[in-house]
Design a protein around this motif. Structure first.
Motif, PDB file in Angstrom:
ATOM      1  N   MET A 269       0.827  -1.201   0.000  1.00  0.00           N
ATOM      2  CA  MET A 269       0.000   0.000   0.000  1.00  0.00           C
ATOM      3  C   MET A 269       0.867   1.259   0.000  1.00  0.00           C
ATOM      4  O   MET A 269       0.477   2.285  -0.575  1.00  0.00           O
ATOM      5  N   GLY A 273       0.546   4.220  -2.712  1.00  0.00           N
ATOM      6  CA  GLY A 273       0.457   5.638  -2.373  1.00  0.00           C
ATOM      7  C   GLY A 273       1.491   6.467  -3.109  1.00  0.00           C
ATOM      8  O   GLY A 273       1.192   7.555  -3.622  1.00  0.00           O
ATOM      9  N   LEU A 322      -0.834   3.924   2.660  1.00  0.00           N
ATOM     10  CA  LEU A 322      -1.043   4.953   1.637  1.00  0.00           C
ATOM     11  C   LEU A 322      -0.463   6.293   2.089  1.00  0.00           C
ATOM     12  O   LEU A 322       0.184   7.002   1.312  1.00  0.00           O
ATOM     13  N   THR A 326       2.886   8.161   0.492  1.00  0.00           N
ATOM     14  CA  THR A 326       2.692   9.487  -0.084  1.00  0.00           C
ATOM     15  C   THR A 326       3.566  10.524   0.612  1.00  0.00           C
ATOM     16  O   THR A 326       4.110  11.432  -0.025  1.00  0.00           O
TER      17      THR A 326
END
Length: 417
Positions: A269, A273, A322, A326
């Motif tokens: 994940m 992201g 995520l 990010t």
């Protein structure tokens, strides 16, 4: 005869696919210690006869994290005197020394030698992180730089998952094979050294006439503030990686096998992201970092409040992953934005040192606040994450009013020209 480098209308070099690939592959070498993580149980069994305890085994993972602090600082020192590719070669030699642990005899002296190889690995690993980002920051520009920073995070996460899986398979045969498995990165290292270009960037502290001055003067005040804020932030971020396995067990969701799958899911994940970030970068009014931190905070919150339900734990893990995936490219892009070009490598090295130092302090900080169980540690991280959400939101609002030029994700199109 060397091929002439293409340049854009501003005279900046334009590099093709091979240089881009090489720049992305540098980060994979930071994750080679993932080969060893699944082998710790078999290492403990192999050295049980000489009285090795759990603390000794924990040092196999802890020493590289501690030495990474000094590796990061070493980059900042060496970059004043050596070419960047030469520093990368030194880091690779140190990491090669880490794989020699597989040759250590199963004796008291052999275990001491094994820990010595972890010192070498940690130094090399600490050098790799700032260099993986600075090669991209120095060689590329605008949207391409932002895109490669995101891809770097994704490549790192995916390589860590792959290396850990292979390490687990090798550890079944012998703990030595897990260490020897680290040699798989040697072909990658050769590609990086051959394909990468030496950046056309003045070194930190270097005057126009080539004389060396105070390198720290190339670090802006905004960058120093970031070192402090986001070094401390790593205490909260690291709680997930350091305690998720215990939380899964305490909540009755499964043993080490299930924990391994969930940790791999978090890594995947994070990669998602990072890959998605370029599509919405600069489209949320400069609040990109706030959104990333909110993802991590929501992830912690779901796990703490409803994590005893497996679907909720997975959802919390997904949100954390995520947000984490990010956040990292946003942080690097923001730091590079507030530094002069010649200060990028030193600045990234100082950030890496601050993050590794605070990561190393994480367990002691958790002990000081009285977080005795893994779930209490997650609660501490949850409150810390929401505090950071509010603090960064306030800082960005003030900057938008007083100094919008300091926000990397504002006026993105103008910055990419």
């Amino acid at each position: 005869m060397a091929k002439e480098i293409q340049r854009d209308e501003q005279g900046r070099p334009i590099y093709g696919a091979t240089v881009q690939i090489a720049a992305l592959l540098v980060i994979t070498m930071q994750y080679v210690q993932s080969f060893v993580s699944p082998a710790l149980g078999t290492v403990r069994k192999a050295y049980a006869g000489i009285g090795v305890n759990d603390t000794d085994i924990a040092n196999i993972q802890g020493i590289p994290s501690l030495m990474a602090i000094f590796g990061s600082i070493l980059v900042g020192v060496l970059e004043r005197f050596l070419k960047k590719k030469t520093i990368l070669a030194i880091a690779l030699v140190l990491m090669f020394g880490g794989s020699l642990a597989g040759l250590c005899p199963e004796t008291e002296t052999g275990f001491t030698m094994l820990l010595g190889t972890r010192v070498m690995l940690g130094l090399g690993r600490g050098m790799i992180f700032p260099m993986a980002s600075s090669f991209i920051a120095d060689l590329f520009f605008g949207a391409q730089k932002a895109r490669l920073m995101s891809w770097k995070t994704a490549v790192g996460g995916l390589s860590g998952t792959l290396f850990q899986t292979i390490g687990g398979l090798l550890a079944v045969m012998s703990w030595r094979y897990a260490f020897f498995g680290m040699l798989m990165w040697v072909p990658i290292a050769i590609l990086c050294l051959v394909w990468l270009k030496e950046p056309e960037v003045k070194k930190a502290g270097q005057a126009e006439d080539g004389t060396k001055g105070n390198a720290l003067k190339s670090i802006s005040a905004a960058a120093w503030v970031m070192f402090v804020i986001f070094g401390i932030w790593n205490i909260f971020q690291f709680v997930f990686m350091g305690n998720a396995t215990l939380v899964i067990k305490d909540m009755g969701l499964g043993e080490s096998d299930i924990a391994g799958y969930i940790m791999s899911f978090e890594t995947a994940m994070s990669a998602v992201g990072a890959l998605l970030y370029p599509f919405w970068r600069g489209k949320v009014g400069g609040f990109d970092m706030v959104i990333a931190i909110a993802g991590e905070a929501l992830g912690y919150t779901l796990i703490v409040t409803m994590g005893s339900s497996t679907p909720m734990f997975l959802l919390g893990t997904a949100l954390y992953g995520l947000g984490f995936g990010t956040f990292n490219p946003i942080l690097i892009l923001q730091l590079v934005h507030v530094l002069p070009k010649e200060g990028a490598t030193l600045g990234l090295a100082l950030l890496s040192g601050a993050q590794n130092f605070c990561q190393f302090l994480s367990a002691n900080v958790l002990a000081m606040v009285g977080a005795k169980t893994a779930i209490q540690k997650f609660e501490f991280a949850m409150y810390g994450a929401w505090f950071y959400f509010v603090m960064i939101l306030v800082i960005l609002v003030v900057l938008k009013i007083k100094a919008p030029q300091l926000i990397a994700t504002l006026n993105v199109k103008a910055q990419e020209k």
